[in-house]
Design an enzyme around this catalytic site. Structure first.
Site, PDB file in Angstrom:
ATOM      1  N   ASP A 186       0.821  -1.211   0.000  1.00 50.17           N
ATOM      2  CA  ASP A 186       0.000   0.000   0.000  1.00 50.17           C
ATOM      3  C   ASP A 186       0.853   1.258   0.000  1.00 50.17           C
ATOM      4  O   ASP A 186       2.077   1.208  -0.063  1.00 50.17           O
ATOM      5  CB  ASP A 186      -1.076  -0.020   1.089  1.00 50.17           C
TER       6      ASP A 186
ATOM      7  N   LYS B 134      -4.888   2.735  -0.374  1.00 45.55           N
ATOM      8  CA  LYS B 134      -5.126   3.139   0.998  1.00 45.55           C
ATOM      9  C   LYS B 134      -4.483   4.468   1.297  1.00 45.55           C
ATOM     10  O   LYS B 134      -3.340   4.542   1.719  1.00 45.55           O
ATOM     11  CB  LYS B 134      -4.579   2.109   1.991  1.00 45.55           C
TER      12      LYS B 134
ATOM     13  N   MET C 117      -1.917   9.426  11.949  1.00 44.26           N
ATOM     14  CA  MET C 117      -3.016   9.866  11.086  1.00 44.26           C
ATOM     15  C   MET C 117      -3.734  11.081  11.674  1.00 44.26           C
ATOM     16  O   MET C 117      -4.959  11.178  11.604  1.00 44.26           O
ATOM     17  CB  MET C 117      -4.026   8.721  10.878  1.00 44.26           C
TER      18      MET C 117
HETATM   19  C1  LIG Z   1      -2.438   3.546   8.765  1.00 43.45           C
HETATM   20  S1  LIG Z   1      -1.212   4.163   9.843  1.00 43.45           S
HETATM   21  C2  LIG Z   1      -0.068   2.851   9.713  1.00 43.45           C
HETATM   22  C3  LIG Z   1       0.929   2.812  10.797  1.00 43.45           C
HETATM   23  C4  LIG Z   1       1.960   1.734  10.587  1.00 43.45           C
HETATM   24  N1  LIG Z   1       1.374   0.432  10.643  1.00 43.45           N
HETATM   25  C5  LIG Z   1       3.087   1.841  11.607  1.00 43.45           C
HETATM   26  O1  LIG Z   1       3.250   0.925  12.437  1.00 43.45           O
HETATM   27  O2  LIG Z   1       3.822   2.818  11.563  1.00 43.45           O
HETATM   28  C6  LIG Z   1      -0.499   5.421   8.870  1.00 43.45           C
HETATM   29  C7  LIG Z   1       0.085   6.546   9.704  1.00 43.45           C
HETATM   30  O3  LIG Z   1       1.346   6.190  10.235  1.00 43.45           O
HETATM   31  C8  LIG Z   1       2.129   7.345  10.375  1.00 43.45           C
HETATM   32  N2  LIG Z   1       3.371   7.159   9.591  1.00 43.45           N
HETATM   33  C9  LIG Z   1       3.771   6.039   9.002  1.00 43.45           C
HETATM   34  N3  LIG Z   1       4.986   6.191   8.443  1.00 43.45           N
HETATM   35  C10 LIG Z   1       5.344   7.459   8.699  1.00 43.45           C
HETATM   36  C11 LIG Z   1       6.492   8.233   8.380  1.00 43.45           C
HETATM   37  N4  LIG Z   1       7.513   7.723   7.701  1.00 43.45           N
HETATM   38  N5  LIG Z   1       6.535   9.513   8.807  1.00 43.45           N
HETATM   39  C12 LIG Z   1       5.516  10.040   9.512  1.00 43.45           C
HETATM   40  N6  LIG Z   1       4.418   9.350   9.839  1.00 43.45           N
HETATM   41  C13 LIG Z   1       4.330   8.080   9.435  1.00 43.45           C
HETATM   42  C14 LIG Z   1       1.321   8.503   9.829  1.00 43.45           C
HETATM   43  O4  LIG Z   1       0.654   9.069  10.913  1.00 43.45           O
HETATM   44  C15 LIG Z   1       0.379   7.781   8.922  1.00 43.45           C
HETATM   45  O5  LIG Z   1      -0.797   8.541   8.708  1.00 43.45           O
END
Ligand SMILES: C[S@@+](CC[C@H](N)C(=O)[O-])C[C@H]1O[C@@H](n2cnc3c(N)ncnc32)[C@H](O)[C@@H]1O
Length: 473
Positions: free
Chosen positions: A249, A271, A384
């Site tokens: 995704d 997504k 998010m």
């Molecule tokens: C659907 S959630 C998934 C989280 C993921 N499973 C994790 O463990 O990091 C998606 C959110 O993770 C955060 N996120 C993921 N990677 C990121 C990154 N490299 N920098 C900032 N925020 C990140 C953001 O808040 C994004 O909207």
């Protein structure tokens, strides 16, 4: 080749070590791994060796070296810093035809100790024939990273089934074909994922199959981390390189995608907020269908699959369809992004707890536990939370958090495109707006954010500040 590589069984056999320092201790540790019966002679010994002697793991005799100490030994190691003693040990051992190793003196040795990669019962020994031990160790570390820790268990289970396989396949060639099939198939993955009972069952089934073995598919639910490919686990990388199809995704970074096996089929399931390219139920069903077609399916997700990743729902469907799977954790955004932003999530002086919260709006509203989020001496990490940021800040202030509480929003953390906006709760939303921050963004609220001023270490190469972005770095 100037020396014959052999593996010598020294279990419970008398081995002599001359010398009592740290170098001797390292050699003793290796001999102990091979279950040697060690007698160590030296006028003095280091604390590490003394502890082994006290525990009865080695016999220590306080003595200067003399030839007769070697009588009956099957192997001798000299590890003293006195050249004359080392030479005397070598001469005496050679005279008695006892294999001898003198540390760092190849000319005095009849054998050298290899650098070892151990996945017992698989052992790989690397030798430079005494000429370049540092290079041998360097090669060893390369091999260490290539060989999964579970290889030893594979060898163990292969050993258990050896006789059964011999009974079923009478020729060497038939056995070779059988084992090659097993080694390239899902049974090996079961073993490495720690599902040994399932692996044994699958081997038994395979051996009782009348026809050619069927190829069964499986799913690897893998956390791809927050973006920097160097943060992948060894296991994630291995599975990424052996999949037939990769279902990924939006959050998986292009750099991580680069490492997926080149000829794997790539299926993007999208997504992004509010715009699901494939509804979750269809993703679940897709994974099951691909695996049931016999494919090795990599379900690659950003961060960790079990943290705001809906990984649980995906494996529930796999369970219902009896599809074998394994889950590989990844570094979640909170961990990775905070580290690369120089913001420790806990700190003795500022925060003794840390909350991971999803700021995803449900039906356009935020339904969060504001009281829990407003407690002092904790850090709140919001995934998010970009769209609802202004409301989050407003609610926290309304629930008693100081408007001056430090806060940060980090975009694409850990990647070369990382951007960070630091502010206070009262002006965070405005500054983030001005800096035109785009998802994925992580919000960190708490006293720990002020540590970034001192601890910021990561300098993304590709970052260029937009002209209205004075507070982001
Ligand atoms: C659907 S959630 C998934 C989280 C993921 N499973 C994790 O463990 O990091 C998606 C959110 O993770 C955060 N996120 C993921 N990677 C990121 C990154 N490299 N920098 C900032 N925020 C990140 C953001 O808040 C994004 O909207």
């Amino acid at each position: 080749m100037q020396a014959l590589p052999i593996f010598m069984n020294i279990t419970h056999r008398p081995c002599v070590v001359i010398g009592g320092g740290e170098v001797a201790a390292r050699k003793v540790a290796t001999l102990l791994k091979a279950n040697a019966a060690i007698t160590l002679y030296s006028p003095e010994i280091c604390t590490q060796l003394q502890a082994l002697a006290d525990d009865g793991k080695i016999t220590y005799i306080n003595a200067e070296f003399s030839e007769n100490l070697l009588t009956g030994a099957c192997l001798v190691i000299a590890a003293t810093d006195i050249e004359a003693v080392n030479v005397a040990v070598s001469v005496a051992a050679k005279a008695q035809n006892i294999p001898v190793n003198v540390v760092d003196s190849p000319a005095l040795c009849t054998f050298t100790m290899a650098s070892i990669v151990e996945r017992s019962p698989i052992v790989i020994a690397i030798s430079s024939e005494g000429t370049a031990p540092v290079l041998a160790r360097y090669i060893r570390t390369k091999i260490e990273t290539m060989l999964p820790a579970g290889y030893g268990r594979i060898a163990g289970i292969a050993g258990e089934f050896r006789e059964k396989v011999k009974a079923k396949f009478t020729t060497v060639q038939a056995r070779r074909i059988f084992w090659e099939g097993v080694l390239q198939g899902p049974i090996v993955e079961r073993i490495m994922a720690g599902q040994e009972a399932a692996a044994r069952q699958a081997l038994d089934n395979l051996l009782s199959e009348k026809s050619a073995p069927q190829h069964h598919g499986e799913v690897y639910l893998v956390g791809g981390g927050p973006g920097d490919p160097d943060l992948l686990t060894f296991r994630a990388l291995r599975l990424m390189q052996q999949c037939d199809v990769c279902v990924y995704d939006k959050l998986v970074s292009p750099e991580v995608m680069e490492l997926v096996r080149r000829d794997a089929e790539l299926i993007f399931v999208g997504k992004s907020r509010d715009q699901h390219t494939l509804p979750q139920e269809e993703i679940n069903a897709l994974l099951a269908r691909l695996a049931l077609e016999g494919k090795r399916v990599l379900r690659l997700k950003g961060g960790d699959p079990f943290i705001f990743g809906r990984g649980g729902e995906e494996i529930e469907t796999l369970m219902q369809h009896n599809v074998p799977f394994q889950v590989v954790p990844g570094i979640t955004a909170a961990n990775g992004v905070s580290s690369y932003a120089g913001i420790p999530l806990t700190h003795r002086d500022y925060a003794q707890a840390c909350l991971f919260i999803t700021g995803h709006l449900k039906d356009g509203t935020l339904d969060l536990d504001w009281v829990a989020m407003s407690r002092p001496r904790q850090t709140v990490v919001i995934y998010m939370g970009l769209v609802g940021l202004a409301e989050i800040c407003r609610q926290l202030i309304a629930h008693g958090v100081s408007p001056d509480m430090p806060a940060a929003v980090i975009q694409q953390g850990t990647t070369q495109r990382q951007r960070v906006v630091t502010a206070t709760l009262k002006d965070l939303a405005e500054k983030v707006d001005l800096a035109e921050m785009k998802p994925p963004c992580l919000t960190i609220i708490g006293e720990v954010v002020q540590l970034r001023e001192k601890l910021n270490w990561f300098e993304p190469a590709n970052y260029r500040a937009p002209h209205n972005d004075s507070n982001s770095s």
